[in-house]
Write a protein that holds these residues in place. Sequence first.
Motif, PDB file in Angstrom:
ATOM      1  N   GLN A   1       0.842  -1.205   0.000  1.00 34.77           N
ATOM      2  CA  GLN A   1       0.000   0.000   0.000  1.00 34.77           C
ATOM      3  C   GLN A   1       0.874   1.251   0.000  1.00 34.77           C
ATOM      4  O   GLN A   1       0.574   2.235  -0.665  1.00 34.77           O
TER       5      GLN A   1
ATOM      6  N   LEU B   1       2.366   1.768  -3.363  1.00 37.37           N
ATOM      7  CA  LEU B   1       1.335   2.232  -4.293  1.00 37.37           C
ATOM      8  C   LEU B   1       1.029   3.708  -4.064  1.00 37.37           C
ATOM      9  O   LEU B   1       0.929   4.493  -5.008  1.00 37.37           O
ATOM     10  N   ARG B   2       0.912   4.070  -2.790  1.00 38.67           N
ATOM     11  CA  ARG B   2       0.547   5.451  -2.475  1.00 38.67           C
ATOM     12  C   ARG B   2       1.612   6.431  -2.989  1.00 38.67           C
ATOM     13  O   ARG B   2       1.299   7.462  -3.571  1.00 38.67           O
TER      14      ARG B   2
ATOM     15  N   MET C   1       1.372   6.713  -6.671  1.00 45.57           N
ATOM     16  CA  MET C   1       0.196   7.492  -7.065  1.00 45.57           C
ATOM     17  C   MET C   1       0.470   8.991  -6.971  1.00 45.57           C
ATOM     18  O   MET C   1       0.061   9.761  -7.830  1.00 45.57           O
ATOM     19  N   LEU C   2       1.171   9.381  -5.903  1.00 46.69           N
ATOM     20  CA  LEU C   2       1.500  10.808  -5.765  1.00 46.69           C
ATOM     21  C   LEU C   2       2.389  11.235  -6.929  1.00 46.69           C
ATOM     22  O   LEU C   2       2.216  12.320  -7.493  1.00 46.69           O
TER      23      LEU C   2
ATOM     24  N   ASN D   1       2.329   9.829  -9.857  1.00 46.25           N
ATOM     25  CA  ASN D   1       1.458   9.836 -11.041  1.00 46.25           C
ATOM     26  C   ASN D   1       0.797  11.194 -11.216  1.00 46.25           C
ATOM     27  O   ASN D   1       0.711  11.719 -12.327  1.00 46.25           O
ATOM     28  N   LEU D   2       0.319  11.730 -10.103  1.00 44.93           N
ATOM     29  CA  LEU D   2      -0.392  13.008 -10.183  1.00 44.93           C
ATOM     30  C   LEU D   2       0.567  14.134 -10.587  1.00 44.93           C
ATOM     31  O   LEU D   2       0.215  15.012 -11.376  1.00 44.93           O
TER      32      LEU D   2
ATOM     33  N   MET E   1      -7.715  -5.814 -11.561  1.00 40.60           N
ATOM     34  CA  MET E   1      -7.116  -4.535 -11.153  1.00 40.60           C
ATOM     35  C   MET E   1      -5.702  -4.408 -11.728  1.00 40.60           C
ATOM     36  O   MET E   1      -5.309  -3.358 -12.247  1.00 40.60           O
TER      37      MET E   1
ATOM     38  N   ALA F   1      -3.995  -1.670 -14.280  1.00 40.84           N
ATOM     39  CA  ALA F   1      -2.710  -0.996 -14.045  1.00 40.84           C
ATOM     40  C   ALA F   1      -1.819  -1.119 -15.291  1.00 40.84           C
ATOM     41  O   ALA F   1      -1.220  -0.136 -15.743  1.00 40.84           O
TER      42      ALA F   1
ATOM     43  N   THR G   1      -7.959   5.765 -17.369  1.00 40.30           N
ATOM     44  CA  THR G   1      -7.512   4.584 -16.616  1.00 40.30           C
ATOM     45  C   THR G   1      -7.343   4.918 -15.128  1.00 40.30           C
ATOM     46  O   THR G   1      -7.600   4.067 -14.285  1.00 40.30           O
ATOM     47  N   CYS G   2      -6.925   6.146 -14.829  1.00 37.37           N
ATOM     48  CA  CYS G   2      -6.859   6.557 -13.410  1.00 37.37           C
ATOM     49  C   CYS G   2      -8.265   6.449 -12.807  1.00 37.37           C
ATOM     50  O   CYS G   2      -8.465   5.862 -11.742  1.00 37.37           O
TER      51      CYS G   2
ATOM     52  N   CYS H   1      -9.810   2.798 -12.388  1.00 37.10           N
ATOM     53  CA  CYS H   1      -9.318   2.027 -11.249  1.00 37.10           C
ATOM     54  C   CYS H   1      -9.829   2.619  -9.937  1.00 37.10           C
ATOM     55  O   CYS H   1     -10.308   1.902  -9.061  1.00 37.10           O
ATOM     56  N   HIS H   2      -9.753   3.930  -9.803  1.00 43.77           N
ATOM     57  CA  HIS H   2     -10.211   4.562  -8.551  1.00 43.77           C
ATOM     58  C   HIS H   2     -11.685   4.335  -8.304  1.00 43.77           C
ATOM     59  O   HIS H   2     -12.122   4.246  -7.162  1.00 43.77           O
TER      60      HIS H   2
ATOM     61  N   THR I   1      -8.226   0.286  -1.278  1.00 45.71           N
ATOM     62  CA  THR I   1      -7.276  -0.577  -0.591  1.00 45.71           C
ATOM     63  C   THR I   1      -7.521  -0.564   0.915  1.00 45.71           C
ATOM     64  O   THR I   1      -6.861  -1.245   1.673  1.00 45.71           O
ATOM     65  N   ARG I   2      -8.483   0.289   1.349  1.00 42.15           N
ATOM     66  CA  ARG I   2      -8.834   0.304   2.778  1.00 42.15           C
ATOM     67  C   ARG I   2     -10.221   0.881   2.928  1.00 42.15           C
ATOM     68  O   ARG I   2     -10.760   1.450   1.989  1.00 42.15           O
TER      69      ARG I   2
HETATM   70  C1  HEC Z   1      -4.686  -0.042 -11.052  1.00 43.33           C
HETATM   71  C2  HEC Z   1      -5.368   0.918 -10.254  1.00 43.33           C
HETATM   72  C3  HEC Z   1      -4.981   2.366 -10.270  1.00 43.33           C
HETATM   73  C4  HEC Z   1      -4.644   3.151 -11.346  1.00 43.33           C
HETATM   74  C5  HEC Z   1      -4.569   2.771 -12.810  1.00 43.33           C
HETATM   75  C6  HEC Z   1      -4.386   4.466 -10.809  1.00 43.33           C
HETATM   76  N1  HEC Z   1      -4.553   4.472  -9.453  1.00 43.33           N
HETATM   77 FE1  HEC Z   1      -4.282   6.071  -8.216  1.00 43.33          FE
HETATM   78  N2  HEC Z   1      -4.795   4.929  -6.607  1.00 43.33           N
HETATM   79  C7  HEC Z   1      -5.137   3.585  -6.659  1.00 43.33           C
HETATM   80  C8  HEC Z   1      -5.418   3.103  -5.316  1.00 43.33           C
HETATM   81  C9  HEC Z   1      -5.829   1.677  -4.948  1.00 43.33           C
HETATM   82  C10 HEC Z   1      -5.228   4.200  -4.439  1.00 43.33           C
HETATM   83  C11 HEC Z   1      -5.364   4.224  -2.934  1.00 43.33           C
HETATM   84  C12 HEC Z   1      -4.006   3.873  -2.343  1.00 43.33           C
HETATM   85  C13 HEC Z   1      -4.043   3.768  -0.839  1.00 43.33           C
HETATM   86  O1  HEC Z   1      -4.206   4.801  -0.189  1.00 43.33           O
HETATM   87  O2  HEC Z   1      -3.865   2.653  -0.347  1.00 43.33           O
HETATM   88  C14 HEC Z   1      -4.844   5.339  -5.282  1.00 43.33           C
HETATM   89  C15 HEC Z   1      -4.567   6.598  -4.810  1.00 43.33           C
HETATM   90  C16 HEC Z   1      -4.210   7.677  -5.585  1.00 43.33           C
HETATM   91  C17 HEC Z   1      -3.896   8.996  -5.077  1.00 43.33           C
HETATM   92  C18 HEC Z   1      -3.917   9.401  -3.617  1.00 43.33           C
HETATM   93  C19 HEC Z   1      -2.558   9.157  -2.974  1.00 43.33           C
HETATM   94  C20 HEC Z   1      -2.564   9.445  -1.460  1.00 43.33           C
HETATM   95  O3  HEC Z   1      -1.710  10.192  -1.011  1.00 43.33           O
HETATM   96  O4  HEC Z   1      -3.428   8.917  -0.758  1.00 43.33           O
HETATM   97  C21 HEC Z   1      -3.603   9.783  -6.158  1.00 43.33           C
HETATM   98  C22 HEC Z   1      -3.215  11.246  -6.138  1.00 43.33           C
HETATM   99  C23 HEC Z   1      -3.696   8.941  -7.346  1.00 43.33           C
HETATM  100  N3  HEC Z   1      -4.075   7.667  -6.962  1.00 43.33           N
HETATM  101  C24 HEC Z   1      -3.454   9.386  -8.643  1.00 43.33           C
HETATM  102  C25 HEC Z   1      -3.538   8.578  -9.781  1.00 43.33           C
HETATM  103  C26 HEC Z   1      -3.332   9.048 -11.136  1.00 43.33           C
HETATM  104  C27 HEC Z   1      -3.014  10.480 -11.524  1.00 43.33           C
HETATM  105  C28 HEC Z   1      -3.484   7.968 -11.952  1.00 43.33           C
HETATM  106  C29 HEC Z   1      -3.374   7.878 -13.440  1.00 43.33           C
HETATM  107  C30 HEC Z   1      -2.223   8.417 -14.082  1.00 43.33           C
HETATM  108  C31 HEC Z   1      -3.786   6.827 -11.107  1.00 43.33           C
HETATM  109  N4  HEC Z   1      -3.809   7.232  -9.801  1.00 43.33           N
HETATM  110  C32 HEC Z   1      -4.009   5.558 -11.589  1.00 43.33           C
HETATM  111  C33 HEC Z   1      -5.210   2.803  -7.784  1.00 43.33           C
HETATM  112  C34 HEC Z   1      -4.933   3.216  -9.081  1.00 43.33           C
END
Ligand code: HEC
Length: 141
Positions: free
Chosen positions: A32, A35-36, A39-40, A42-43, A94, A98, A130-131, A134-135, A140-141
């Motif tokens: 997790q 991933l987190r 994700m940051l 990614n943004l 999932m 991804a 795709t973002c 998935c969201h 995940t919690r």
């Molecule tokens: C395959 C699934 C998946 C894809 C595709 C995906 N995400 Fe996520 N994202 C998640 C999940 C699951 C979480 C929650 C993670 C957690 O908090 O455990 C998350 C959380 C986030 C967060 C919050 C992070 C935080 O600090 O809590 C951001 C910002 C984010 N995603 C941006 C993006 C962006 C931008 C994209 C596309 C470019 C993207 N995600 C694509 C699954 C995905």
Amino acid sequence: MRKKLPLLLALLALPAAAEDTRLLAELKPAAQETLRKEMLDNLIALNSIISLLAANQVKEAGEVAEKELGRSAMGKNATLPFEARPGPQMPREMHQLAINGHLVASDFARAAASGERDKALAELPNLLGTCVACHATYRTR
Ligand code: HEC
């Protein structure tokens, strides 16, 4: 004004507005955390891409997309211990989302490599899609 309506409807339909019915992906805490962080990043990448497009630096936007989100960004967790790797712990559908996200980012990168902003813009909704997909489906919690 009329143009804003679909956005408003989309916001109203957000899972957060109702009971959370998304599927729970049970990732270990270390995964997790990986991933987190990803994700940051990614943004941040998405923000760079859109800023570069706005500045008409289309090829550069494609380079960021490929490096940070595309195929080139796949497998970078492979050297981590299993418990810290989100991919293999995800439900299969999932994980597929991804992987698809990486492929779509590379599609965007290819379009942007042409230097034509309209071509690149045409791929942008797929990239963000795709973002959102998935969201909207997994938590995940
Ligand atoms: C395959 C699934 C998946 C894809 C595709 C995906 N995400 Fe996520 N994202 C998640 C999940 C699951 C979480 C929650 C993670 C957690 O908090 O455990 C998350 C959380 C986030 C967060 C919050 C992070 C935080 O600090 O809590 C951001 C910002 C984010 N995603 C941006 C993006 C962006 C931008 C994209 C596309 C470019 C993207 N995600 C694509 C699954 C995905």
